[in-house]
Design a protein around this motif. Structure first.
Motif, PDB file in Angstrom:
ATOM      1  N   UNK A  57       0.831  -1.215   0.000  1.00  0.00           N
ATOM      2  CA  UNK A  57       0.000   0.000   0.000  1.00  0.00           C
ATOM      3  C   UNK A  57       0.864   1.264   0.000  1.00  0.00           C
ATOM      4  N   UNK A  58       1.906   1.259  -0.815  1.00  0.00           N
ATOM      5  CA  UNK A  58       2.832   2.385  -0.893  1.00  0.00           C
ATOM      6  C   UNK A  58       2.229   3.492  -1.746  1.00  0.00           C
ATOM      7  N   UNK A  59       2.169   4.678  -1.177  1.00  0.00           N
ATOM      8  CA  UNK A  59       1.635   5.841  -1.887  1.00  0.00           C
ATOM      9  C   UNK A  59       2.543   7.040  -1.649  1.00  0.00           C
ATOM     10  N   UNK A  60       2.967   7.671  -2.727  1.00  0.00           N
ATOM     11  CA  UNK A  60       3.774   8.895  -2.666  1.00  0.00           C
ATOM     12  C   UNK A  60       5.074   8.704  -1.874  1.00  0.00           C
ATOM     13  N   UNK A  61       5.751   7.604  -2.143  1.00  0.00           N
ATOM     14  CA  UNK A  61       7.057   7.320  -1.530  1.00  0.00           C
ATOM     15  C   UNK A  61       8.047   6.949  -2.626  1.00  0.00           C
ATOM     16  N   UNK A  62       9.295   7.355  -2.454  1.00  0.00           N
ATOM     17  CA  UNK A  62      10.349   6.856  -3.329  1.00  0.00           C
ATOM     18  C   UNK A  62      10.718   5.461  -2.844  1.00  0.00           C
ATOM     19  N   UNK A  63      11.168   4.609  -3.770  1.00  0.00           N
ATOM     20  CA  UNK A  63      11.520   3.233  -3.430  1.00  0.00           C
ATOM     21  C   UNK A  63      12.572   2.713  -4.405  1.00  0.00           C
ATOM     22  N   UNK A  87      22.913  -2.121  11.062  1.00  0.00           N
ATOM     23  CA  UNK A  87      23.213  -0.969  11.923  1.00  0.00           C
ATOM     24  C   UNK A  87      22.538   0.264  11.348  1.00  0.00           C
ATOM     25  N   UNK A  88      22.273   1.228  12.195  1.00  0.00           N
ATOM     26  CA  UNK A  88      21.681   2.474  11.726  1.00  0.00           C
ATOM     27  C   UNK A  88      20.299   2.256  11.153  1.00  0.00           C
ATOM     28  N   UNK A  89      19.985   3.011  10.113  1.00  0.00           N
ATOM     29  CA  UNK A  89      18.668   2.903   9.489  1.00  0.00           C
ATOM     30  C   UNK A  89      18.762   3.098   7.991  1.00  0.00           C
ATOM     31  N   UNK A  90      17.789   2.558   7.286  1.00  0.00           N
ATOM     32  CA  UNK A  90      17.681   2.745   5.836  1.00  0.00           C
ATOM     33  C   UNK A  90      16.908   4.031   5.577  1.00  0.00           C
ATOM     34  N   UNK A  91      17.452   4.882   4.734  1.00  0.00           N
ATOM     35  CA  UNK A  91      16.791   6.129   4.395  1.00  0.00           C
ATOM     36  C   UNK A  91      15.524   5.841   3.587  1.00  0.00           C
ATOM     37  N   UNK A  92      14.416   6.464   3.977  1.00  0.00           N
ATOM     38  CA  UNK A  92      13.159   6.395   3.225  1.00  0.00           C
ATOM     39  C   UNK A  92      12.694   7.835   3.004  1.00  0.00           C
ATOM     40  N   UNK A  93      12.117   8.087   1.843  1.00  0.00           N
ATOM     41  CA  UNK A  93      11.755   9.464   1.520  1.00  0.00           C
ATOM     42  C   UNK A  93      10.372   9.562   0.896  1.00  0.00           C
ATOM     43  N   UNK A  94       9.636  10.576   1.345  1.00  0.00           N
ATOM     44  CA  UNK A  94       8.337  10.887   0.764  1.00  0.00           C
ATOM     45  C   UNK A  94       8.535  11.552  -0.595  1.00  0.00           C
ATOM     46  N   UNK A  95       7.607  11.310  -1.482  1.00  0.00           N
ATOM     47  CA  UNK A  95       7.619  11.951  -2.799  1.00  0.00           C
ATOM     48  C   UNK A  95       6.684  13.148  -2.712  1.00  0.00           C
ATOM     49  N   UNK A  96       7.238  14.339  -2.595  1.00  0.00           N
ATOM     50  CA  UNK A  96       6.435  15.553  -2.414  1.00  0.00           C
ATOM     51  C   UNK A  96       6.449  16.435  -3.646  1.00  0.00           C
ATOM     52  N   UNK A  97       6.336  15.819  -4.810  1.00  0.00           N
ATOM     53  CA  UNK A  97       6.315  16.599  -6.042  1.00  0.00           C
ATOM     54  C   UNK A  97       5.307  15.980  -7.011  1.00  0.00           C
ATOM     55  N   UNK A  98       5.052  16.690  -8.094  1.00  0.00           N
ATOM     56  CA  UNK A  98       4.109  16.192  -9.096  1.00  0.00           C
ATOM     57  C   UNK A  98       2.742  15.941  -8.488  1.00  0.00           C
ATOM     58  N   UNK A  99       2.176  14.774  -8.784  1.00  0.00           N
ATOM     59  CA  UNK A  99       0.836  14.444  -8.284  1.00  0.00           C
ATOM     60  C   UNK A  99       0.820  14.239  -6.772  1.00  0.00           C
ATOM     61  N   UNK A 100       1.987  14.138  -6.152  1.00  0.00           N
ATOM     62  CA  UNK A 100       2.067  13.944  -4.697  1.00  0.00           C
ATOM     63  C   UNK A 100       2.303  15.247  -3.938  1.00  0.00           C
ATOM     64  N   UNK A 101       2.358  16.377  -4.648  1.00  0.00           N
ATOM     65  CA  UNK A 101       2.703  17.646  -4.014  1.00  0.00           C
ATOM     66  C   UNK A 101       1.779  17.982  -2.841  1.00  0.00           C
TER      67      UNK A 101
END
Length: 156
Positions: A57-63, A87-101
């Protein structure tokens, strides 16, 4: 210096002013995510049995490595004691552009036979929208004080 050179110098300066912040963000995405746009995340199996996790159910996320974000890393089998990443964490990022703005970002981490956690990301940060089994799926979201949040999911 002629008018043409002065004009070119001024345009170059203006272009640098507008391009530099984006270039700086792109180069430092792994080390200093922007609050509400990115986070670092880990998933750990603290139970005594193997578990299988699925991101859905991924919506507006980079992957898959886009912008350094890799939600798909969390798909798979976790033996007791396994932690992804180690160790540490995996970077995850929201897609805040285009149709996801103007849209929030969402994803669900489902642990087969255990339950699921629905995450929501906005410009103000991450939150848990629903945890179907908080006794077996412990979630923490903490502000690191370094401009990004840290999400931990523990299978108990």
């Amino acid at each position: 210096m002629s008018i043409t050179k002065k004009t070119l110098a001024a345009l170059s300066f203006v272009a640098l002013m507008f391009a530099a912040p984006g270039a700086a963000m792109a180069s430092s995405a792994q080390s200093a995510p922007i609050p509400g746009y990115g986070s670092k995340m880990y998933v750990q199996n603290l139970s005594e049995t193997a578990k299988v996790a699925v991101v859905e159910k991924v919506q507006c996320m980079y992957d898959d490595g886009e912008q350094g974000s890799n939600l798909s890393l969390f798909n798979g089998r976790y033996q007791p004691g396994d932690r992804i990443p180690n160790q540490g964490g995996q970077y995850i990022e929201q897609k805040n552009s285009g149709s996801c703005f103007f849209e929030s970002s969402y994803f669900t981490l489902r642990v087969i036979g255990v339950g699921s956690v629905d995450f929501k990301g906005t410009n103000s940060g991450w939150s848990v929208e629903n945890n179907s089994n908080p006794d077996k799926l412990s979630v923490s979201i903490s502000d690191t004080g370094q401009g990004w949040e840290y999400i931990g999911v523990k299978m108990l």
